[in-house]
Structure formats: C-alpha cells, structure tokens
Write an enzyme that holds these catalytic residues in place. Structure first.
Site, PDB file in Angstrom:
ATOM      1  N   TYR A  63       0.874  -1.174   0.000  1.00  0.00           N
ATOM      2  CA  TYR A  63       0.000   0.000   0.000  1.00  0.00           C
ATOM      3  C   TYR A  63       0.914   1.228   0.000  1.00  0.00           C
ATOM      4  CZ  TYR A  63      -3.838  -3.120   1.518  1.00  0.00           C
ATOM      5  OH  TYR A  63      -4.774  -4.115   1.626  1.00  0.00           O
ATOM      6  N   THR A 219     -15.946   1.910  -4.229  1.00  0.00           N
ATOM      7  CA  THR A 219     -17.263   2.513  -4.462  1.00  0.00           C
ATOM      8  C   THR A 219     -18.180   2.026  -3.342  1.00  0.00           C
ATOM      9  OG1 THR A 219     -16.823   2.177  -6.797  1.00  0.00           O
ATOM     10  CG2 THR A 219     -19.056   2.846  -6.208  1.00  0.00           C
TER      11      THR A 219
HETATM   12  N1  LIG Z   1      -6.831  -8.846   1.093  1.00  0.00           N
HETATM   13  C1  LIG Z   1      -7.165  -8.057   0.116  1.00  0.00           C
HETATM   14  O1  LIG Z   1      -7.073  -8.409  -1.055  1.00  0.00           O
HETATM   15  C2  LIG Z   1      -7.704  -6.693   0.390  1.00  0.00           C
HETATM   16  C3  LIG Z   1      -8.281  -5.929  -0.644  1.00  0.00           C
HETATM   17  C4  LIG Z   1      -8.794  -4.683  -0.339  1.00  0.00           C
HETATM   18  C5  LIG Z   1      -8.750  -4.196   0.950  1.00  0.00           C
HETATM   19  N2  LIG Z   1      -8.178  -4.941   1.947  1.00  0.00           N
HETATM   20  C6  LIG Z   1      -8.160  -4.469   3.351  1.00  0.00           C
HETATM   21  O2  LIG Z   1      -9.501  -4.277   3.740  1.00  0.00           O
HETATM   22  C7  LIG Z   1      -9.661  -2.974   4.319  1.00  0.00           C
HETATM   23  C8  LIG Z   1     -11.067  -2.483   4.054  1.00  0.00           C
HETATM   24  O3  LIG Z   1     -11.283  -2.339   2.674  1.00  0.00           O
HETATM   25  P1  LIG Z   1     -11.367  -0.926   1.937  1.00  0.00           P
HETATM   26  O4  LIG Z   1     -10.804   0.140   2.804  1.00  0.00           O
HETATM   27  O5  LIG Z   1     -10.776  -1.092   0.608  1.00  0.00           O
HETATM   28  O6  LIG Z   1     -12.900  -0.763   1.691  1.00  0.00           O
HETATM   29  P2  LIG Z   1     -14.164  -0.475   2.655  1.00  0.00           P
HETATM   30  O7  LIG Z   1     -13.759  -0.515   4.079  1.00  0.00           O
HETATM   31  O8  LIG Z   1     -15.252  -1.348   2.182  1.00  0.00           O
HETATM   32  O9  LIG Z   1     -14.547   1.002   2.217  1.00  0.00           O
HETATM   33  C9  LIG Z   1     -13.660   2.039   2.199  1.00  0.00           C
HETATM   34  C10 LIG Z   1     -14.316   3.171   1.422  1.00  0.00           C
HETATM   35  O10 LIG Z   1     -15.481   3.612   2.115  1.00  0.00           O
HETATM   36  C11 LIG Z   1     -15.353   4.988   2.474  1.00  0.00           C
HETATM   37  N3  LIG Z   1     -15.900   5.093   3.832  1.00  0.00           N
HETATM   38  C12 LIG Z   1     -15.433   4.534   4.963  1.00  0.00           C
HETATM   39  N4  LIG Z   1     -16.216   4.830   6.002  1.00  0.00           N
HETATM   40  C13 LIG Z   1     -17.209   5.609   5.523  1.00  0.00           C
HETATM   41  C14 LIG Z   1     -18.331   6.232   6.110  1.00  0.00           C
HETATM   42  N5  LIG Z   1     -18.576   6.109   7.418  1.00  0.00           N
HETATM   43  N6  LIG Z   1     -19.158   6.959   5.311  1.00  0.00           N
HETATM   44  C15 LIG Z   1     -18.909   7.075   3.994  1.00  0.00           C
HETATM   45  N7  LIG Z   1     -17.861   6.499   3.368  1.00  0.00           N
HETATM   46  C16 LIG Z   1     -17.017   5.773   4.136  1.00  0.00           C
HETATM   47  C17 LIG Z   1     -13.883   5.300   2.397  1.00  0.00           C
HETATM   48  O11 LIG Z   1     -13.689   6.652   2.038  1.00  0.00           O
HETATM   49  P3  LIG Z   1     -13.126   7.730   3.102  1.00  0.00           P
HETATM   50  O12 LIG Z   1     -11.655   7.533   3.172  1.00  0.00           O
HETATM   51  O13 LIG Z   1     -13.538   9.025   2.496  1.00  0.00           O
HETATM   52  O14 LIG Z   1     -13.810   7.457   4.411  1.00  0.00           O
HETATM   53  C18 LIG Z   1     -13.445   4.381   1.265  1.00  0.00           C
HETATM   54  O15 LIG Z   1     -13.726   4.971   0.014  1.00  0.00           O
HETATM   55  C19 LIG Z   1      -8.571  -2.155   3.641  1.00  0.00           C
HETATM   56  O16 LIG Z   1      -8.292  -0.978   4.354  1.00  0.00           O
HETATM   57  C20 LIG Z   1      -7.443  -3.151   3.554  1.00  0.00           C
HETATM   58  O17 LIG Z   1      -6.739  -3.147   4.786  1.00  0.00           O
HETATM   59  C21 LIG Z   1      -7.672  -6.191   1.676  1.00  0.00           C
END
Ligand SMILES: NC(=O)c1ccc[n+]([C@@H]2O[C@H](COP(=O)([O-])OP(=O)(O)OC[C@H]3O[C@@H](n4cnc5c(N)ncnc54)[C@H](OP(=O)(O)O)[C@@H]3O)[C@@H](O)[C@H]2O)c1
Length: 288
Positions: A63, A219
């Site tokens: 990352y 998204t």
């Molecule tokens: N193993 C894998 O292949 C893999 C793949 C992807 C991710 N991951 C891990 O999983 C974690 C979670 O996934 P993710 O961060 O990609 O996606 P997520 O948690 O599903 O969503 C993150 C998105 O939602 C927004 N968001 C978060 N809280 C919000 C709220 N209360 N209201 C409105 N929007 C909100 C964030 O924008 P803002 O920043 O504007 O809040 C960001 O655009 C990652 O941080 C990573 O550590 C692992």
C-alpha cells in the site's frame, strides 16, 4: 467499556481482538499509490482508532508502496502490547501503480523484511499470503510453494502467525495441511455474499473471517434498503452495513477502511448498533 468493546472479541492468533478493527489501505494516496493528500489526517485516524479501543489493524507494504506501513509506524510506534498488526504479501507495485504478483521465494522473503523494516518490528504478528491466480477474486491453483516459504520464515521467528487472503476453500484446506492458518481475508459484505458457506465452515473451526471491502470498497455500498433501514434507525447506511456483518457470524472481524476521522468515529459507533431479526431479514434481501 469503550464503544468498540460493545461488539465483543474473537481470538486472532494469540490475542483476543475487538471485532471492530481498522483497515489502513485508504491512508495511502489515490489508487493506494504514493503519499496521502493529508498526512496529518492519516496520523490522526490511526491514533484515534487505537485511542478508541481498536487493537486489530490491517495493512500491507504494497500500500503506497511502503507509505501506509511508514505512517502506521510514525503514528503508533512503540506499539501497544495488545495491538495486532496484520500484513499481507505476494504483490508489488509497478511504476504506474499496477499490482504485480510477487510470489517467488526471493520476493516473499524481501516482502517480509520490507514489512519488518517499515513497521519497525522484529517479528510480524500475522502475515496473510494473498493468492494471485486472479488479482480480483479467488481462483484455483496450488499455494504450496509460496506458503512453504512463508512457513520457513515463521520457523525462523520472523512471522508469528500465518493467514490467507483471496483464497478458495480448496486452497484453505491445502494451506491448513501445511501450517496453522489463523485467519482468512476475502471479499464479502451485505451485498456480496458468495462466501456464506465458507464463513460458517471457518466459524465451526474457530478461524476468524475478515471481510475486505466491508463497506463496498472503492465505491461504497449504495442500496435503497440500506438507506431506508438507516433512516428508520436514525443511523447511517455504513453503520447498518457494519452492524449486519457483526451480527452475521461471531468469527467475522471487521477492518473498515477510511482516511477520515469523522468516518472512523461513525464506523466504530456501529459496534453499539443492534439489528432486530426483522431488519436483518430485510437486509438479507440486498444480496446480489
Ligand atoms: N486482502 C485483500 O485483497 C484486500 C483488498 C482490499 C482491501 N483490503 C483491506 O480491507 C480494508 C477495508 O477495505 P477498503 O478500505 O478497501 O474498503 P471499505 O472498508 O469497504 O470502504 C472504504 C471506502 O469507504 C469509504 N468510507 C469509509 N467509512 C465511511 C463512512 N462512514 N461513510 C462514507 N464512506 C465511508 C472510504 O472513504 P473515506 O476515506 O472518504 O472514508 C473508502 O472509500 C482495507 O483498508 C485493507 O486493509 C484487503
């Protein structure tokens, strides 16, 4: 009791972690590439998460690359004793930000050392091997060779626990024959429920399932049902999505990602949201 504690705990490796944790991927720049637009905000998010009781943070050295781990170190080192940092290996970034499989013996060893250096650790608590037969979703293929390398690094004392990510049930079974697997991190949320059976299987064996994209990822989830329920309960759609996951199975550990302290607070408050069975049934209808 802090807000986060209300969602209970589940064993991850040697620690009982709060089921509401934090995913650090959003702390890097756009496209998970380069530095964040607001480095001070990134530090603030991490410090607020830990101050609020979060003791499970998910990261990866790819990352940024390196950026997210370096921010974690700056914000939190020396780490609290109960903090479990989970990282993942098996990819590197191209100069254009692309995600390139990096599963050779040398690349995996290098990745573990990069994580150790950038996080400022002598041992990584949990390392997930991320399968890359398909970058976007689990696809069959043997994980024996890279997992054997990771198990060797564990025997050398550089890695305490091993998990798997982006894997099929067959690969999990193969992995569990080679070494102890302490968690599985795959794509799942209230709308993406292809892994319902896998979650139940892992729950029976006491293995945590850590859904990535719990809020829909890049998204965030949009659903009129989610919005209707949220409006009725006087909370936000993201809080409903997280509360649904917490209720789905006790072995689910959450790592919602955000770059904003306001969103972090909103997400952690979902630990206190209880959904009535009729509401859960309504939300179950969102599954695509
Ligand atoms: N193993 C894998 O292949 C893999 C793949 C992807 C991710 N991951 C891990 O999983 C974690 C979670 O996934 P993710 O961060 O990609 O996606 P997520 O948690 O599903 O969503 C993150 C998105 O939602 C927004 N968001 C978060 N809280 C919000 C709220 N209360 N209201 C409105 N929007 C909100 C964030 O924008 P803002 O920043 O504007 O809040 C960001 O655009 C990652 O941080 C990573 O550590 C692992």
């Amino acid at each position: 009791m802090s807000t986060v504690n209300s969602a209970g705990t589940f064993k991850l490796g040697n620690h009982n972690v709060n089921r509401l944790g934090y995913g650090a991927m959003q702390l890097a720049g756009p496209g998970v590439f380069g530095p964040p637009k607001d480095p001070k905000a990134a530090l603030a998010v991490l410090r607020e998460a830990v101050a609020s009781g979060v003791n499970h943070i998910d990261t990866a050295d790819f990352y940024g690359p390196h950026v997210t781990n370096q921010i974690i170190r700056e914000a939190l080192h020396p780490y609290p004793d109960d903090l479990v940092l989970v990282t993942k290996i098996s990819a590197r970034r191209g100069a254009d930000g692309s995600w390139i499989p990096a599963l050779s013996r040398n690349e995996l060893i290098q990745a573990v050392h990069d994580n150790l250096r950038n996080l400022g650790l002598e041992v990584l608590d949990v390392v997930n091997l991320r399968s890359m037969f398909n970058v976007h979703h689990p696809a069959e293929g043997s994980i024996e060779a890279p997992l054997t390398v990771l198990a060797e690094l564990q025997q050398q004392g550089l890695v305490r626990h091993i998990g798997l990510s982006n894997v099929t049930p067959t690969q999990i079974a193969q992995g569990r024959k080679l070494c102890d697997i302490v968690c599985v991190q795959n794509h799942y949320n209230v709308a993406q429920r292809a892994e319902d059976a896998l979650i139940d299987d892992l729950a029976r064996d006491g293995i945590p399932y850590v859904p990535y994209f719990p809020l829909g990822g890049f998204t965030p989830l949009q659903s009129s049902t989610l919005s209707d329920v949220a409006a009725r309960l006087g909370v936000t759609p993201m809080q409903v999505a997280l509360a649904w996951l917490l209720r789905r199975s006790a072995n689910i550990l959450l790592i919602p990602g955000t770059s904003s302290v306001a969103h972090l607070r909103e997400n952690l408050a979902a630990a206190q949201l209880t959904l009535a069975p009729s509401v859960v049934q309504e939300l179950d209808g969102i599954a695509v």
